[in-house]
Design a protein around this motif. Structure first.
Motif, PDB file in Angstrom:
ATOM      1  N   ILE A  63       0.879  -0.873  -0.014  1.00  0.00           N
ATOM      2  CA  ILE A  63       0.466  -0.232   0.059  1.00  0.00           C
ATOM      3  C   ILE A  63       0.817   1.057   0.021  1.00  0.00           C
ATOM      4  O   ILE A  63       1.217   2.081  -0.538  1.00  0.00           O
ATOM      5  CB  ILE A  63      -0.753  -0.188   1.265  1.00  0.00           C
ATOM      6  CG1 ILE A  63      -2.102  -1.278   1.267  1.00  0.00           C
ATOM      7  CG2 ILE A  63      -1.627   1.820   1.632  1.00  0.00           C
ATOM      8  CD1 ILE A  63      -2.328  -1.303   2.464  1.00  0.00           C
ATOM      9  N   SER A  64       1.642   1.182   0.905  1.00  0.00           N
ATOM     10  CA  SER A  64       3.187   2.200   1.538  1.00  0.00           C
ATOM     11  C   SER A  64       3.316   2.523  -0.559  1.00  0.00           C
ATOM     12  O   SER A  64       3.295   3.915  -0.760  1.00  0.00           O
ATOM     13  CB  SER A  64       3.946   1.839   1.701  1.00  0.00           C
ATOM     14  OG  SER A  64       4.921   0.641   1.299  1.00  0.00           O
ATOM     15  N   ARG A  65       3.244   1.939  -1.656  1.00  0.00           N
ATOM     16  CA  ARG A  65       3.894   2.035  -2.797  1.00  0.00           C
ATOM     17  C   ARG A  65       2.654   2.558  -3.827  1.00  0.00           C
ATOM     18  O   ARG A  65       3.229   3.241  -4.389  1.00  0.00           O
ATOM     19  CB  ARG A  65       4.328   0.726  -3.390  1.00  0.00           C
ATOM     20  CG  ARG A  65       4.668   0.678  -5.301  1.00  0.00           C
ATOM     21  CD  ARG A  65       5.577   1.638  -5.477  1.00  0.00           C
ATOM     22  NE  ARG A  65       5.789   2.187  -6.739  1.00  0.00           N
ATOM     23  CZ  ARG A  65       6.681   1.075  -8.159  1.00  0.00           C
ATOM     24  NH1 ARG A  65       7.201  -0.175  -7.374  1.00  0.00           N
ATOM     25  NH2 ARG A  65       6.725   1.414  -8.787  1.00  0.00           N
ATOM     26  N   ILE A  66       1.845   1.844  -3.557  1.00  0.00           N
ATOM     27  CA  ILE A  66       0.172   2.651  -4.272  1.00  0.00           C
ATOM     28  C   ILE A  66       0.226   4.025  -3.881  1.00  0.00           C
ATOM     29  O   ILE A  66      -0.187   4.566  -4.665  1.00  0.00           O
ATOM     30  CB  ILE A  66      -0.860   1.686  -3.485  1.00  0.00           C
ATOM     31  CG1 ILE A  66      -0.577   0.888  -4.458  1.00  0.00           C
ATOM     32  CG2 ILE A  66      -1.526   2.393  -4.258  1.00  0.00           C
ATOM     33  CD1 ILE A  66      -1.686  -0.734  -3.707  1.00  0.00           C
ATOM     34  N   PHE A  67       0.690   4.135  -2.738  1.00  0.00           N
ATOM     35  CA  PHE A  67       0.314   5.579  -1.921  1.00  0.00           C
ATOM     36  C   PHE A  67       1.176   6.884  -2.999  1.00  0.00           C
ATOM     37  O   PHE A  67       0.787   7.779  -3.552  1.00  0.00           O
ATOM     38  CB  PHE A  67       0.457   5.765  -0.567  1.00  0.00           C
ATOM     39  CG  PHE A  67       0.225   7.371   0.113  1.00  0.00           C
ATOM     40  CD1 PHE A  67      -1.050   7.542  -0.105  1.00  0.00           C
ATOM     41  CD2 PHE A  67       1.377   8.377  -0.204  1.00  0.00           C
ATOM     42  CE1 PHE A  67      -1.183   8.677   0.799  1.00  0.00           C
ATOM     43  CE2 PHE A  67       1.305   8.785   0.436  1.00  0.00           C
ATOM     44  CZ  PHE A  67      -0.168   9.587   0.574  1.00  0.00           C
ATOM     45  N   ARG A  68       2.464   6.026  -2.760  1.00  0.00           N
ATOM     46  CA  ARG A  68       3.746   7.050  -3.342  1.00  0.00           C
ATOM     47  C   ARG A  68       3.151   7.170  -5.032  1.00  0.00           C
ATOM     48  O   ARG A  68       3.304   8.201  -5.515  1.00  0.00           O
ATOM     49  CB  ARG A  68       4.672   5.915  -3.500  1.00  0.00           C
ATOM     50  CG  ARG A  68       6.007   7.230  -4.323  1.00  0.00           C
ATOM     51  CD  ARG A  68       7.374   6.425  -3.694  1.00  0.00           C
ATOM     52  NE  ARG A  68       8.030   5.385  -4.569  1.00  0.00           N
ATOM     53  CZ  ARG A  68       8.261   4.769  -4.884  1.00  0.00           C
ATOM     54  NH1 ARG A  68       9.566   4.489  -3.695  1.00  0.00           N
ATOM     55  NH2 ARG A  68       8.703   3.451  -5.510  1.00  0.00           N
ATOM     56  N   ASP A  69       2.758   6.049  -5.453  1.00  0.00           N
ATOM     57  CA  ASP A  69       2.336   6.304  -7.115  1.00  0.00           C
ATOM     58  C   ASP A  69       1.164   6.999  -7.442  1.00  0.00           C
ATOM     59  O   ASP A  69       1.206   7.996  -8.229  1.00  0.00           O
ATOM     60  CB  ASP A  69       1.918   4.995  -7.585  1.00  0.00           C
ATOM     61  CG  ASP A  69       2.746   3.847  -8.211  1.00  0.00           C
ATOM     62  OD1 ASP A  69       4.691   4.608  -7.831  1.00  0.00           O
ATOM     63  OD2 ASP A  69       2.834   2.621  -8.269  1.00  0.00           O
ATOM     64  N   CYS A  70       0.550   7.396  -6.601  1.00  0.00           N
ATOM     65  CA  CYS A  70      -1.291   7.748  -6.772  1.00  0.00           C
ATOM     66  C   CYS A  70      -0.473   9.574  -6.357  1.00  0.00           C
ATOM     67  O   CYS A  70      -1.486  10.543  -7.018  1.00  0.00           O
ATOM     68  CB  CYS A  70      -2.116   7.295  -6.049  1.00  0.00           C
ATOM     69  SG  CYS A  70      -2.527   5.419  -6.634  1.00  0.00           S
ATOM     70  N   PHE A  71       0.030   9.475  -4.974  1.00  0.00           N
ATOM     71  CA  PHE A  71      -0.306  10.817  -4.332  1.00  0.00           C
ATOM     72  C   PHE A  71       1.483  11.748  -4.284  1.00  0.00           C
ATOM     73  O   PHE A  71       0.946  12.926  -4.524  1.00  0.00           O
ATOM     74  CB  PHE A  71      -0.522  11.037  -3.156  1.00  0.00           C
ATOM     75  CG  PHE A  71      -2.211  10.276  -3.126  1.00  0.00           C
ATOM     76  CD1 PHE A  71      -3.258  10.919  -3.371  1.00  0.00           C
ATOM     77  CD2 PHE A  71      -2.154   8.996  -2.389  1.00  0.00           C
ATOM     78  CE1 PHE A  71      -4.272  10.381  -4.149  1.00  0.00           C
ATOM     79  CE2 PHE A  71      -3.746   8.589  -2.416  1.00  0.00           C
ATOM     80  CZ  PHE A  71      -4.620   9.617  -3.339  1.00  0.00           C
TER      81      PHE A  71
END
Length: 449
Positions: A101-109
């Motif tokens: 999820i931390s990687r998803i957060f970085r990609d998105c925001f």
């Protein structure tokens, strides 16, 4: 309530046994628990009705999510047809199934890899990651149920909103009618972001319907931010409701209100300037897309409207947007299996339903001047809602307009419950139904001439 609760549990078990997916079972069970928890925010005397409403809506929406899944499980190629939005979002979610999820957060925001819709992509990708990490992997029905989660919770929010204006029994009945007969039903199990936008708009409507507070203002600002990350244009327009909230409180202090308004204007202008290229690109894309879609259909009502001169064209587009889809049976004719046909029945229902609501409002508010029985605050809310429709004339698709429909329905419910007589209500329903039937006949005649 006990029967509806048992039925909810039965639906969860049916979902598990039909799919064998632990992730689908988990999100359904989580939605049920979250709904029960959210019902605790309802006043105790109204809570049982709220729980019953939630269990009914959750059960029906979840069952239709299963039907929606079956319709594509039979023919997956139909799901990917024309690169439909649901397929695009599912493909994105699939790519994040084994990503933290931390990687998803970085990609998105942080990196903003997807340019827009980052909030929604973060949500569905996080669901996918949770399914891949804790359960048996991402699943198409699991993603549909991710939308059903918000659709089911909308029942509680709408009920709470109506309770602020009408009594408990009328609130329950009206909420159930809206949730089962409006377009909110169908979009509550599609893999699209519109129901989540509706959820946050409903949160905002509840806040602005209560007495002013600093906490309420901060919540509205947060909601605008959240909505803007799901659909930028809707988040930007939500600022109008913040202005409304401030106006209700500070309208006696004009200088202070103007000063606050200037601050909001400067802030909004800065946001618009920063995202100007995206806004223009989106506007041009949807303008071209809508025009091409309309003009490509021979002898369609939409094509005839777009060929009219201004401002008749804009008025026609506005009125046409309120009877979408028309004709309502197109999806049924093109369905290729029993489950797709069941889903295709919903547009036939909600197209007529919403036409009756709009017809009734026009008849009561404009013709019979029932607006005199509405507070100035509600009239202002109605005006803002109409401005929202006008602002979306470039692409007035039903699901984009859905988030504002609770305001129209709220005013309808207030007039129906407190102002309009039973005989007048029946008469209006008959006139509306025959008018809709007349439009259908006219369409068929024109189509076959």
């Amino acid at each position: 309530m006990s029967i509806s609760f048992i039925f909810s549990g039965l639906i969860i078990l049916i979902i598990y046994f039909c799919t064998g997916s632990l992730s689908c079972f988990a999100i359904s069970f989580f939605t049920l628990l979250l709904g029960i928890f959210l019902c605790e925010t309802i006043n105790k005397e109204y809570r049982q009705k709220g729980l019953t409403l939630f269990f009914i809506v959750f059960s029906v929406y979840s069952l239709f999510a299963l039907f929606h899944y079956f319709s594509f499980a039979i023919d997956y190629q139909n799901f990917a047809l024309n690169w439909r939005d649901e397929y695009k979002y599912f493909t994105v979610a699939e790519n994040y199934e084994h990503v933290p999820i931390s990687r998803i957060f970085r990609d998105c925001f942080i990196d903003r890899m997807h340019i827009k819709n980052e909030g929604y992509i973060f949500y569905i990708s996080t669901l996918s990651s949770i399914a891949g990490t804790l359960f048996d992997g991402n699943h198409l029905l699991y993603q549909f149920l991710g939308t059903t989660l918000f659709g089911s919770l909308n029942s509680i929010l709408l009920y709470k909103l109506l309770l602020l204006y009408i009594d408990k029994n009328d609130s329950f009945r009206n909420a159930l009618v809206f949730l089962l007969f409006s377009a909110a039903f169908q979009y509550s199990f599609f893999l699209l972001r519109d129901i989540i936008v509706l959820f946050f708009y409903l949160c905002g409507f509840i806040i602005i319907s209560k007495a002013f507070s600093l906490r309420g203002l901060l919540k509205l600002i947060l909601l605008a931010f959240l909505i803007g990350n799901i659909r930028f244009e809707h988040g930007l327009f939500f600022v109008a409701f913040i202005v409304y909230y401030l106006y209700i409180q500070f309208k006696r202090y004009k200088i202070l209100f103007i000063a606050i308004l200037l601050v909001l204007f400067v802030s909004s202008f800065a946001i618009i300037k920063k995202n100007y290229a995206i806004i223009i690109r989106t506007y041009e894309y949807y303008s071209e897309f809508t025009l091409e879609s309309v003009m490509s259909v021979e002898d369609s009502l939409g094509k005839r409207i777009y060929m009219m001169p201004s401002p008749v064209r804009e008025l026609g587009i506005l009125l046409n947007s309120q009877i979408q889809p028309f004709p309502s049976w197109n999806d049924l004719l093109s369905s290729n299996n029993i489950f797709a046909a069941i889903i295709a029945l919903l547009p036939i229902i909600y197209s007529l339903f919403w036409f009756i609501i709009v017809f009734s409002l026009c008849r009561w508010v404009i013709l019979y001047r029932k607006y005199k029985y509405l507070s100035s605050n509600l009239i202002l809310l109605l005006f803002i809602s109409i401005m929202f429709l006008i602002a979306n004339l470039v692409n007035p698709t039903l699901r984009r307009l859905l988030c504002i429909y609770p305001i129209f329905f709220l005013i309808y419910a207030i007039l129906r419950s407190k102002v309009v007589s039973i005989s007048e209500l029946k008469k209006t329903n008959i006139y509306a139904s025959f008018t809709y039937l007349y439009l259908v006949v006219i369409y068929i005649v024109i189509k076959n001439v």
